[in-house]
Enzyme design. Structure first.
Site, mmCIF file in Angstrom:
data_model
loop_
_atom_site.group_PDB
_atom_site.id
_atom_site.type_symbol
_atom_site.label_atom_id
_atom_site.label_comp_id
_atom_site.label_asym_id
_atom_site.label_seq_id
_atom_site.Cartn_x
_atom_site.Cartn_y
_atom_site.Cartn_z
ATOM 1 N N ASP A 1 0.817 -1.207 0.000
ATOM 2 C CA ASP A 1 0.000 0.000 0.000
ATOM 3 C C ASP A 1 0.852 1.260 0.000
ATOM 4 O O ASP A 1 2.013 1.256 0.418
ATOM 5 C CB ASP A 1 -0.972 0.009 1.180
ATOM 6 C CG ASP A 1 -0.280 -0.100 2.534
ATOM 7 O OD1 ASP A 1 0.637 -0.925 2.662
ATOM 8 O OD2 ASP A 1 -0.657 0.641 3.466
ATOM 9 N N GLU B 1 0.008 -1.235 5.733
ATOM 10 C CA GLU B 1 1.114 -0.767 6.571
ATOM 11 C C GLU B 1 0.925 0.700 6.918
ATOM 12 O O GLU B 1 1.189 1.127 8.049
ATOM 13 C CB GLU B 1 2.448 -0.981 5.847
ATOM 14 C CG GLU B 1 3.683 -0.734 6.709
ATOM 15 C CD GLU B 1 4.139 0.724 6.747
ATOM 16 O OE1 GLU B 1 4.997 1.060 7.591
ATOM 17 O OE2 GLU B 1 3.647 1.536 5.934
#
Length: 296
Positions: free
Chosen positions: A75, A137
């Site tokens: 991400d 994350e």
């Protein structure tokens, strides 16, 4: 078998997937898994609860323990409202630098890890190389713990290399962190009758002062060799938020505060929590001698 791509070519593909944390990462995961499986690499997925995202793990080499995990996340943060001079979803090279959302944090490392796994699969390895590619994350590393659980299906590695940029410096250790939210329940009376009441705020202050006293004692000690690697070379206890009370002349019926601690590696969160709970129990006993309904 797929054609073998260069790290730069892999990076181009990864950046082209707009895997902002609020959106799905499945297109990227599909591509990476297909590419790795095309080179004979074992892969597995760990799905998010709503199955809109997935963590990906992979294994190259012998099915034996003691390998190395290359760990990254898929991400990226949003580009909304940012003044980009280039397309954030296309890697552009200018003056020796690569521009694009995630080129540094952290699809650049992901591309290198994917390339390394394919290269490793073509070699006669003595121990395996593994990939851990998590989601979310940027939302608090929430995708990493379930991915770790899923990877127990593979032989356990001995070493993990996390490619998070960290100002492009090697970080070999990190302090631990933990904390609790504390609710102190007092007994309200007019402040002129203080001895008949229990101020939740003043009792919370005893616990906060305990943390101050612990900090002073910790800092007076000589750091252990392991703790000396850190700055500061000791555990810290801290309260950053506190609220409570109804009026200046009423003993507070409630007080809420945070208690968090950052630990050097030779101390444990469970031990510090046990110490804090013991102090809470001591303070609570004193409160309940005045009003049994009080508590922490």
């Amino acid at each position: 078998m797929h054609n073998t791509l260069t790290p730069r070519a892999i990076l181009d593909r990864l950046v082209a997937f707009p895997t902002v944390s609020r959106d799905s990462n499945l297109d990227l995961v599909d591509w990476v898994e297909d590419y790795l499986r095309g080179h004979g690499i074992t892969c597995g997925r760990q799905w998010s609860p709503d199955r809109t995202k997935a963590g990906l793990y992979a294994h190259a080499g012998p099915m034996v323990p003691g390998g190395v995990v290359l760990s990254g996340h898929s991400d990226v943060v949003p580009v909304d409202g940012q003044n980009w001079a280039t397309d954030p979803w296309t890697v552009v090279e200018q003056d020796g630098r690569l521009y694009g959302r995630g080129t540094c944090d952290m699809k650049g490392f992901d591309a290198l890890a994917i390339w390394a796994l394919v290269d490793a699969a073509q070699r006669n390895l003595g121990r395996p190389l593994q990939l851990a590619l998590s989601y979310d994350e940027e939302l608090g590393c929430t995708g990493a713990p379930p991915l770790i659980d899923a990877m127990q299906a593979l032989p356990k590695a001995a070493t993990v290399i996390v490619g998070e940029p960290s100002r492009m410096r090697v970080v070999t250790a990190h302090k631990g962190g933990d904390g609790v939210k504390v609710h102190v329940r007092g007994h309200e009376v007019h402040s002129s009758l203080l001895h008949q009441g229990v101020s939740a705020i003043m009792e919370a202050a005893r616990l906060i002062q305990w943390a101050n006293d612990q900090n002073a004692a910790i800092q007076a000690r000589t750091p252990t060799a392991l703790a000396a690697l850190f700055d500061p070379p000791f555990t810290t206890l801290h309260t950053g938020l506190i609220s409570g009370g109804t009026a200046e002349n009423i003993t507070a019926g409630d007080c809420h505060f945070s208690f968090e601690y950052r630990l050097v590696p030779d101390e444990t969160a469970s031990d510090w929590l046990a110490r804090f709970r013991a102090e809470c129990a001591r303070v609570e006993r004193g409160m309940q001698k005045i009003a049994p309904t009080c508590g922490i």
